[in-house]
Structure formats: C-alpha cells, structure tokens
Design a protein around this motif. Structure first.
Motif, PDB file in Angstrom:
ATOM      1  N   LYS A  20       0.849  -1.195   0.000  1.00 60.39           N
ATOM      2  CA  LYS A  20       0.000   0.000   0.000  1.00 60.39           C
ATOM      3  C   LYS A  20       0.883   1.243   0.000  1.00 60.39           C
ATOM      4  N   ILE A  21       0.531   2.189  -0.872  1.00 54.79           N
ATOM      5  CA  ILE A  21       1.248   3.467  -0.962  1.00 54.79           C
ATOM      6  C   ILE A  21       0.256   4.573  -0.624  1.00 54.79           C
ATOM      7  N   GLU A  22       0.669   5.477   0.256  1.00 53.67           N
ATOM      8  CA  GLU A  22      -0.203   6.575   0.666  1.00 53.67           C
ATOM      9  C   GLU A  22       0.212   7.887   0.009  1.00 53.67           C
ATOM     10  N   CYS A  23      -0.779   8.677  -0.330  1.00 49.48           N
ATOM     11  CA  CYS A  23      -0.543  10.008  -0.905  1.00 49.48           C
ATOM     12  C   CYS A  23      -1.374  10.999  -0.102  1.00 49.48           C
ATOM     13  N   ARG A  24      -0.718  12.000   0.447  1.00 52.73           N
ATOM     14  CA  ARG A  24      -1.402  12.995   1.278  1.00 52.73           C
ATOM     15  C   ARG A  24      -1.141  14.415   0.780  1.00 52.73           C
ATOM     16  N   SER A  25      -2.222  15.203   0.717  1.00 56.97           N
ATOM     17  CA  SER A  25      -2.044  16.638   0.488  1.00 56.97           C
ATOM     18  C   SER A  25      -1.979  17.278   1.868  1.00 56.97           C
ATOM     19  N   LEU A  26      -0.879  17.937   2.163  1.00 58.76           N
ATOM     20  CA  LEU A  26      -0.612  18.371   3.539  1.00 58.76           C
ATOM     21  C   LEU A  26      -1.224  19.723   3.883  1.00 58.76           C
ATOM     22  N   ASP A  27      -1.380  20.600   2.921  1.00 59.47           N
ATOM     23  CA  ASP A  27      -1.847  21.940   3.264  1.00 59.47           C
ATOM     24  C   ASP A  27      -3.014  22.402   2.410  1.00 59.47           C
ATOM     25  N   PHE A  28      -3.686  21.453   1.759  1.00 56.43           N
ATOM     26  CA  PHE A  28      -4.907  21.807   1.043  1.00 56.43           C
ATOM     27  C   PHE A  28      -5.754  20.552   0.887  1.00 56.43           C
ATOM     28  N   GLN A  29      -7.019  20.749   0.598  1.00 61.57           N
ATOM     29  CA  GLN A  29      -7.908  19.615   0.394  1.00 61.57           C
ATOM     30  C   GLN A  29      -7.993  19.307  -1.095  1.00 61.57           C
ATOM     31  N   ALA A  30      -7.926  18.066  -1.399  1.00 58.09           N
ATOM     32  CA  ALA A  30      -7.905  17.634  -2.795  1.00 58.09           C
ATOM     33  C   ALA A  30      -9.027  16.626  -3.039  1.00 58.09           C
ATOM     34  N   THR A  31     -10.061  17.065  -3.753  1.00 55.23           N
ATOM     35  CA  THR A  31     -11.118  16.128  -4.088  1.00 55.23           C
ATOM     36  C   THR A  31     -10.658  15.151  -5.159  1.00 55.23           C
ATOM     37  N   THR A  32      -9.635  15.539  -5.872  1.00 57.71           N
ATOM     38  CA  THR A  32      -9.139  14.686  -6.952  1.00 57.71           C
ATOM     39  C   THR A  32      -7.634  14.509  -6.828  1.00 57.71           C
ATOM     40  N   MET A  33      -7.214  13.273  -6.878  1.00 49.91           N
ATOM     41  CA  MET A  33      -5.793  12.941  -6.911  1.00 49.91           C
ATOM     42  C   MET A  33      -5.577  11.998  -8.086  1.00 49.91           C
ATOM     43  N   PHE A  34      -4.359  11.931  -8.522  1.00 50.62           N
ATOM     44  CA  PHE A  34      -4.020  11.103  -9.677  1.00 50.62           C
ATOM     45  C   PHE A  34      -2.834  10.205  -9.313  1.00 50.62           C
ATOM     46  N   TRP A  35      -2.828   9.045  -9.923  1.00 50.15           N
ATOM     47  CA  TRP A  35      -1.701   8.132  -9.744  1.00 50.15           C
ATOM     48  C   TRP A  35      -1.018   7.909 -11.090  1.00 50.15           C
ATOM     49  N   TYR A  36       0.303   8.055 -11.067  1.00 44.79           N
ATOM     50  CA  TYR A  36       1.118   7.885 -12.260  1.00 44.79           C
ATOM     51  C   TYR A  36       2.165   6.802 -12.005  1.00 44.79           C
ATOM     52  N   ARG A  37       2.675   6.317 -13.102  1.00 43.01           N
ATOM     53  CA  ARG A  37       3.747   5.334 -13.033  1.00 43.01           C
ATOM     54  C   ARG A  37       4.820   5.778 -14.011  1.00 43.01           C
ATOM     55  N   GLN A  38       6.066   5.638 -13.609  1.00 49.74           N
ATOM     56  CA  GLN A  38       7.145   6.019 -14.502  1.00 49.74           C
ATOM     57  C   GLN A  38       8.154   4.888 -14.590  1.00 49.74           C
ATOM     58  N   PHE A  39       8.398   4.437 -15.805  1.00 46.55           N
ATOM     59  CA  PHE A  39       9.449   3.455 -16.049  1.00 46.55           C
ATOM     60  C   PHE A  39      10.751   4.208 -16.301  1.00 46.55           C
ATOM     61  N   PRO A  40      11.878   3.516 -16.122  1.00 53.56           N
ATOM     62  CA  PRO A  40      13.172   4.195 -16.278  1.00 53.56           C
ATOM     63  C   PRO A  40      13.299   4.918 -17.610  1.00 53.56           C
ATOM     64  N   LYS A  41      13.730   6.142 -17.539  1.00 57.78           N
ATOM     65  CA  LYS A  41      13.983   6.975 -18.716  1.00 57.78           C
ATOM     66  C   LYS A  41      12.743   7.149 -19.600  1.00 57.78           C
ATOM     67  N   GLN A  42      11.589   7.039 -19.011  1.00 56.41           N
ATOM     68  CA  GLN A  42      10.362   7.260 -19.770  1.00 56.41           C
ATOM     69  C   GLN A  42       9.504   8.323 -19.090  1.00 56.41           C
ATOM     70  N   SER A  43       8.438   8.679 -19.769  1.00 51.76           N
ATOM     71  CA  SER A  43       7.567   9.714 -19.231  1.00 51.76           C
ATOM     72  C   SER A  43       6.634   9.142 -18.175  1.00 51.76           C
ATOM     73  N   LEU A  44       5.898  10.028 -17.561  1.00 52.15           N
ATOM     74  CA  LEU A  44       4.911   9.590 -16.577  1.00 52.15           C
ATOM     75  C   LEU A  44       3.648   9.137 -17.296  1.00 52.15           C
ATOM     76  N   MET A  45       3.145   7.987 -16.899  1.00 54.56           N
ATOM     77  CA  MET A  45       1.918   7.455 -17.489  1.00 54.56           C
ATOM     78  C   MET A  45       0.803   7.499 -16.447  1.00 54.56           C
ATOM     79  N   LEU A  46      -0.274   8.162 -16.811  1.00 57.77           N
ATOM     80  CA  LEU A  46      -1.410   8.239 -15.896  1.00 57.77           C
ATOM     81  C   LEU A  46      -2.048   6.868 -15.756  1.00 57.77           C
ATOM     82  N   MET A  47      -2.219   6.437 -14.512  1.00 50.96           N
ATOM     83  CA  MET A  47      -2.846   5.142 -14.266  1.00 50.96           C
ATOM     84  C   MET A  47      -4.338   5.303 -13.952  1.00 50.96           C
ATOM     85  N   ALA A  48      -4.646   6.247 -13.055  1.00 50.80           N
ATOM     86  CA  ALA A  48      -6.026   6.364 -12.598  1.00 50.80           C
ATOM     87  C   ALA A  48      -6.256   7.706 -11.943  1.00 50.80           C
TER      88      ALA A  48
END
Lengths: 120, 115
Positions: A20-48
């Motif tokens: 399990k990986i946690e993602c927290r917005s520390l100083d603002f509320q976020a109704t929407t967050m995004f998860w990305y994945r990056q392979f070596p030497k490649q761009s970020l790919m949106l997962m969800a």
C-alpha cells in the motif's frame, strides 16, 4: 506552492504480496488525486484518477483489481498493488489537484516525491 | 498514441544563456498546459502553466509561449543556471470537463547547464 507527501518513499516486497502506498495533500484539500507510473527513462503514465468519496476511474490498460485505489478523505488517497509481481516494479507518483473556481477558473497540480517499488 | 511530444530528448546550454524547450500536441481538446521540472527519483516540480486563452505567461526566469494554431508551446529559461539541470516535462490537459486535470505528459527533455 503546496505540499504533497507519499509514504513509503521506497519499498521492497516479495512476489505475491500486496503493497500500500499513501498520498497525502498536507496543506490543502484535494477532491481529486491522480496516480502515475514512470518506467526508467520514460515519461509519466497516468494510471487512474482518484475521486474523494467515489470510485476511481482507470486509464485504458490498467487493471483495477490489481491497482486498488481508495480516496477516503480530502487529504488522503491510497494505492494498493495487489499480488505484486516483478513487472510491477516501478516508480509510482501521485499528484493532487488544487482547484481555483470562479472567473478564470484554473487548477494547480502538485506531485508527491514518488515511491520506488521493487518486487523480488 | 503520444498526444504530447517533446522531440528533443536533450539540450545543453551555457550558464547565463537562454534555454528553449519545445513541445507539440495533437489533441485540440487540450486547453491547459503545464511545465514540470524533475530530478531522478523525485516527483515533478511545477514550474509554470498557461491556459489556451493566453499566448504568453511569465514567472521570473520562466516564460511559456503558446501557439494554438500550430499546437505548439515552448518554455524559455533565462538566464540559465546550473541548478536548472534536470528533466523538463511538458504536460497538457483538457478543459473544464470530467477530464480536467488528467495530464498527458511528453517524453521529457534533459537539460544540462554548463558553467
């Protein structure tokens, strides 16, 4: 700017276990967050897209039963990699969207520092 | 299908000179564009953004230019500093729709600023 944290920063797990990986917005509320994945030497790919209080929406080709997303509060989204395999080893990055409504509506999107997952 | 393209994988520039990074996009639904700077093993850091109603946005040493008809944007960094050495990503998003904020990233450009 704004601060987004991720925990853990790196994790090593055995094949077949869940992480399990946690993602927290520390100083603002976020109704929407995004998860990305990056392979070596490649761009970020949106997962969800993680929406507070509702189901996540997944990009084409991303297995929703393998990558479970829970956005339980306005400051926390979690990504669980279930039954991890070596091919899931990657750098996972989350981002949180900070909306500015009204005239000239725009948003800012801030990224976490990333989590390096290694599956052995 | 790569909707955001950064055709220059690398750029070397002398300290004090201007760095110009280019980005092209194919999706006409994009109307919000962002530039990020990224170091290895770290998350991207937001630099500057521009919406499609503008053709220029400036913030300190960073200026982004948008040419909608050409579906092209560029980031100018002047003067370039050694600390600017990083990978720069161009990202684009549709407007105020359900997809607002779903960023499509380019492949990145590695910038090296030499003394």
């Amino acid at each position: 700017g704004a601060v987004v944290s991720q925990h853990p920063s790196r994790v090593i797990c055995k094949s077949g276990t869940s992480v399990k990986i946690e993602c927290r917005s520390l100083d603002f509320q976020a109704t929407t967050m995004f998860w990305y994945r990056q392979f070596p030497k490649q761009s970020l790919m949106l997962m969800a897209t993680s929406n507070e209080g509702s189901k996540a929406t997944y990009e084409q080709g991303v297995e929703k039963d393998k990558f479970l997303i829970n956005h339980a509060s306005l400051t926390l989204s979690t990504l669980t990699v279930t039954s991890a395999h070596p091919e899931d080893s990657s750098f996972y990055i989350c981002s949180a969207r900070k909306n500015h409504y009204g005239r000239g509506a725009h948003y800012e999107q801030y990224f976490g520092p990333g989590t390096r997952l290694t599956v052995t | 299908d790569q909707q955001v393209k950064q055709n220059s994988p690398s750029l070397s520039v002398q300290e004090g000179r201007i760095s110009i990074l280019n980005c092209d996009y194919t999706n006409s639904m994009f109307d919000y564009f962002l530039w990020y700077k990224k170091y290895p093993a770290e998350g991207p850091t937001f630099l500057i953004s521009i919406s499609s109603i503008k053709d220029k946005n400036e913030d300190g040493r960073f200026t982004v230019f948008l040419n909608k008809s050409a579906k092209h944007l560029s980031l100018h960094i002047v003067p370039s500093q050694p600390g600017d050495s990083a990978v720069y990503f161009c990202a684009a998003s549709p407007g105020l729709t359900d997809s607002w904020g779903k960023l499509q990233f380019g492949a990145g450009t590695q910038v090296v600023v030499t003394p």
